[in-house]
Design an enzyme around this catalytic site. Structure first.
Site, PDB file in Angstrom:
ATOM      1  N   SER A  61       3.583   1.842   8.602  1.00  0.00           N
ATOM      2  CA  SER A  61       4.084   1.155   7.415  1.00  0.00           C
ATOM      3  C   SER A  61       5.418   1.773   7.025  1.00  0.00           C
ATOM      4  CB  SER A  61       3.100   1.307   6.252  1.00  0.00           C
ATOM      5  OG  SER A  61       1.847   0.732   6.557  1.00  0.00           O
ATOM      6  N   ALA A 114       2.264  -2.679   1.550  1.00  0.00           N
ATOM      7  CA  ALA A 114       1.657  -3.585   0.570  1.00  0.00           C
ATOM      8  C   ALA A 114       1.339  -2.839  -0.722  1.00  0.00           C
ATOM      9  CB  ALA A 114       0.391  -4.212   1.155  1.00  0.00           C
ATOM     10  N   HIS A 151      -2.074  -9.106   7.162  1.00  0.00           N
ATOM     11  CA  HIS A 151      -2.497  -9.702   8.437  1.00  0.00           C
ATOM     12  C   HIS A 151      -2.885 -11.175   8.247  1.00  0.00           C
ATOM     13  CE1 HIS A 151      -1.995  -5.799  10.137  1.00  0.00           C
ATOM     14  NE2 HIS A 151      -3.138  -5.284   9.729  1.00  0.00           N
TER      15      HIS A 151
END
Length: 278
Positions: A61, A114, A151
């Site tokens: 990430s 996120a 996803h």
């Protein structure tokens, strides 16, 4: 016995990463003096492994990269960027973004982009870490009132009767005019300059092969599609594997730096990181 140098390539078991590395996984390109061994795991597990330097090359990430930059460099290819779309906040009952401040929101890991994007969007939010594939069931069952989905769930959440509260990629685009940087691929610096460069070129070649041989790469990738039909799988791969994946581009690189700078300015990342790409 092979005298090739083994490179463990760690990535998520989802259709976009499978598409990227189709050529490497099925020996479609000559890897020269390297042998790639694929390690599959969810992104938060990979973020944590990267903090230990476990793999030579790994998906990470962008948020997590703030804590990895001394050990890893970001490859110029392998990016997942949200071009005006990205992780979605969903709920079972209608909520407005400001309602999130009084609720616990499930996120797919503390180090995910996120999670950072959510905290920049609603600074007062409380988060609950859950594996990414448990978030939709948790929201649908009422275990949590809202969750951030990544996803394939970004395309399938309506099938579970869930409602969109906000799209973090849409918000980021309005806020900055830039794509939302979600994930990248990082290479361990201790491999040395030459190996880092050559491995980066091979990963780029694999991505290019998939884009140029889309149908066969997509057929391979769909086996990792988690509930997506062929049309949905094609759409999802197109969202996150494209020309931007071959190279971040000037605005993509700026977006990565801006994302981490905003995290630091908000007190969510303890130090400023100057990102370098190889």
């Amino acid at each position: 016995m092979s005298d090739k140098q083994v490179i463990r390539l760690a990535h998520s078991p989802d259709s976009d990463d499978a598409f990227m590395f189709y050529a490497l996984a099925t020996d479609k390109i000559d890897t020269g003096r390297y042998e790639f061994v694929h390690e599959l795991n969810d992104i938060e597990t990979l973020n944590r492994a990267a903090m230990e330097g476990t793999y030579e090359v790994t998906a990470v990430s962008i948020h997590a990269y703030a804590y990895l930059h001394q050990r890893y460099a970001l490859l110029a290819s392998g990016a997942s960027m949200g071009e005006g779309y990205g992780p979605k906040i969903v709920s079972r009952t209608p909520l407005e973004p400001e309602d999130l401040d009084s609720r616990e929101v499930a996120v797919p890991g503390e180090w995910t982009s996120a999670c950072l994007a959510l905290k920049l969007f609603r600074p007062g939010v409380r988060v609950l870490d859950l594996p990414f594939d448990e978030i939709i069931p948790a929201v649908a069952s009422g275990k949590v009132e809202a969750g951030v989905i990544i996803h394939e769930g970004q395309l399938t959440y309506r099938d579970e009767g869930l409602l969109k509260v906000a799209d973090l990629g849409e918000w980021w685009k309005r806020e900055t005019g830039l794509p939302l940087p979600l994930g990248g691929h990082a290479v361990r610096r201790d491999l040395g300059t030459e190996t880092v460069r050559e491995v980066g070129q091979l990963l780029a070649a694999s991505i290019r092969f998939g884009l140029e041989n889309r149908e066969e790469a997509l057929n391979y990738a769909l086996q990792f599609g988690r509930g997506l039909d062929e049309e949905g799988g094609d759409r999802f791969v197109s969202m996150y594997v494209n020309e931007r994946t071959l190279d971040y581009g000037e605005d993509g690189r700026r977006a990565v730096q801006d994302f981490l700078d905003r995290g630091h300015a908000a007190g969510l990342i303890p130090h400023r990181v100057v990102v370098d790409f190889v």
